[in-house]
Design a protein around this motif. Structure first.
Motif, PDB file in Angstrom:
ATOM      1  N   GLU A 142       4.037  -3.041   3.415  1.00 47.75           N
ATOM      2  CA  GLU A 142       3.617  -4.369   2.964  1.00 47.75           C
ATOM      3  C   GLU A 142       2.393  -4.732   3.787  1.00 47.75           C
ATOM      4  N   ALA A 160      -5.787  12.714  -1.286  1.00 47.43           N
ATOM      5  CA  ALA A 160      -4.793  11.632  -1.207  1.00 47.43           C
ATOM      6  C   ALA A 160      -4.785  10.844  -2.499  1.00 47.43           C
ATOM      7  N   ILE A 211      -3.918   7.007  -3.508  1.00 54.59           N
ATOM      8  CA  ILE A 211      -3.700   5.692  -2.912  1.00 54.59           C
ATOM      9  C   ILE A 211      -3.452   4.683  -4.026  1.00 54.59           C
ATOM     10  N   ASP A 243       0.845  -1.206   0.000  1.00 55.10           N
ATOM     11  CA  ASP A 243       0.000   0.000   0.000  1.00 55.10           C
ATOM     12  C   ASP A 243       0.871   1.243   0.000  1.00 55.10           C
ATOM     13  N   MET A 250      -0.879  11.495   1.234  1.00 57.97           N
ATOM     14  CA  MET A 250      -1.802  12.560   1.632  1.00 57.97           C
ATOM     15  C   MET A 250      -1.149  13.889   1.288  1.00 57.97           C
ATOM     16  N   ILE A 280       2.980  17.244   2.133  1.00 58.75           N
ATOM     17  CA  ILE A 280       2.786  15.840   1.761  1.00 58.75           C
ATOM     18  C   ILE A 280       3.097  14.962   2.976  1.00 58.75           C
ATOM     19  N   ALA A 281       2.374  13.868   3.114  1.00 53.84           N
ATOM     20  CA  ALA A 281       2.697  12.854   4.125  1.00 53.84           C
ATOM     21  C   ALA A 281       2.444  11.504   3.477  1.00 53.84           C
ATOM     22  N   VAL A 282       3.486  10.677   3.434  1.00 51.64           N
ATOM     23  CA  VAL A 282       3.427   9.419   2.694  1.00 51.64           C
ATOM     24  C   VAL A 282       3.409   8.242   3.668  1.00 51.64           C
ATOM     25  N   PHE A 283       2.607   7.221   3.346  1.00 48.93           N
ATOM     26  CA  PHE A 283       2.616   5.969   4.109  1.00 48.93           C
ATOM     27  C   PHE A 283       2.850   4.824   3.135  1.00 48.93           C
ATOM     28  N   ASP A 284       3.833   3.994   3.444  1.00 46.33           N
ATOM     29  CA  ASP A 284       4.150   2.801   2.653  1.00 46.33           C
ATOM     30  C   ASP A 284       4.186   1.599   3.567  1.00 46.33           C
ATOM     31  N   VAL A 324       0.248   5.357   0.225  1.00 40.84           N
ATOM     32  CA  VAL A 324      -0.728   6.426   0.446  1.00 40.84           C
ATOM     33  C   VAL A 324       0.017   7.752   0.460  1.00 40.84           C
TER      34      VAL A 324
END
Lengths: 98, 98
Positions: B95, B55, B57, B3, B7, B89-93, B5
């Motif tokens: 597995e 966002a 995704i 994933d 934002m 920006i705020a990123v989420f990565d 994401v």
């Protein structure tokens, strides 16, 4: 489908015991099954995280399923445990797909 | 699955023309199909958005599929268009799943 993303930073920093208890909360949320397609809490592997070290992501059948989840015992228990330990939060909600 | 994401908040505020062009970029990303399970850009309906109004995704078959997407022409075009217009920006990565 309805996506619900909660990016967060814990304060103090999340330790193994905290994350273990969060995972047990997530197990209970997943066990509800009521319109919950996917639900997990994971550490953030991104460089551009803006200091947000973890996220909870829920994928729901609809916004109504998300509303039911918000007031469910499993979610209320998770929230009661996590919120006092969260320093910062950024939430994303959207209807997605067809 | 992996994933990704992102934002974000646009500066100046996103108007209809900007969002229309972003959607065309997202169409091209989706058309790649190479390990891309889902990809969308949506406005943020959450109250606790921390000022992050949209966002992107992406759900990828694997982190390797995400890596291929990052250097694909469609993603490079999207990034070249959007990055100068993004204030924060705020990123989420992560597995996710099995």
């Amino acid at each position: 489908m309805f996506d619900h993303v909660v990016m967060m930073r814990f304060e103090p920093e999340a330790d193994a015991a905290l994350l273990e208890r969060v995972e047990r909360c997530a197990d209970r949320v997943r066990a509800e099954r009521d319109g919950i397609e996917a639900f997990f809490v994971q550490p953030n592997a991104a460089d551009r995280s803006d200091g947000l070290t973890h996220a909870a992501i829920g994928v729901f059948a609809s916004s109504k399923a998300r509303d039911r989840h918000q007031v469910s015992p499993a979610h209320r228990e998770m929230e009661a445990f996590m919120m006092p330990r969260i320093a910062r939060i950024a939430v994303f909600d959207a209807e997605v797909g067809s």
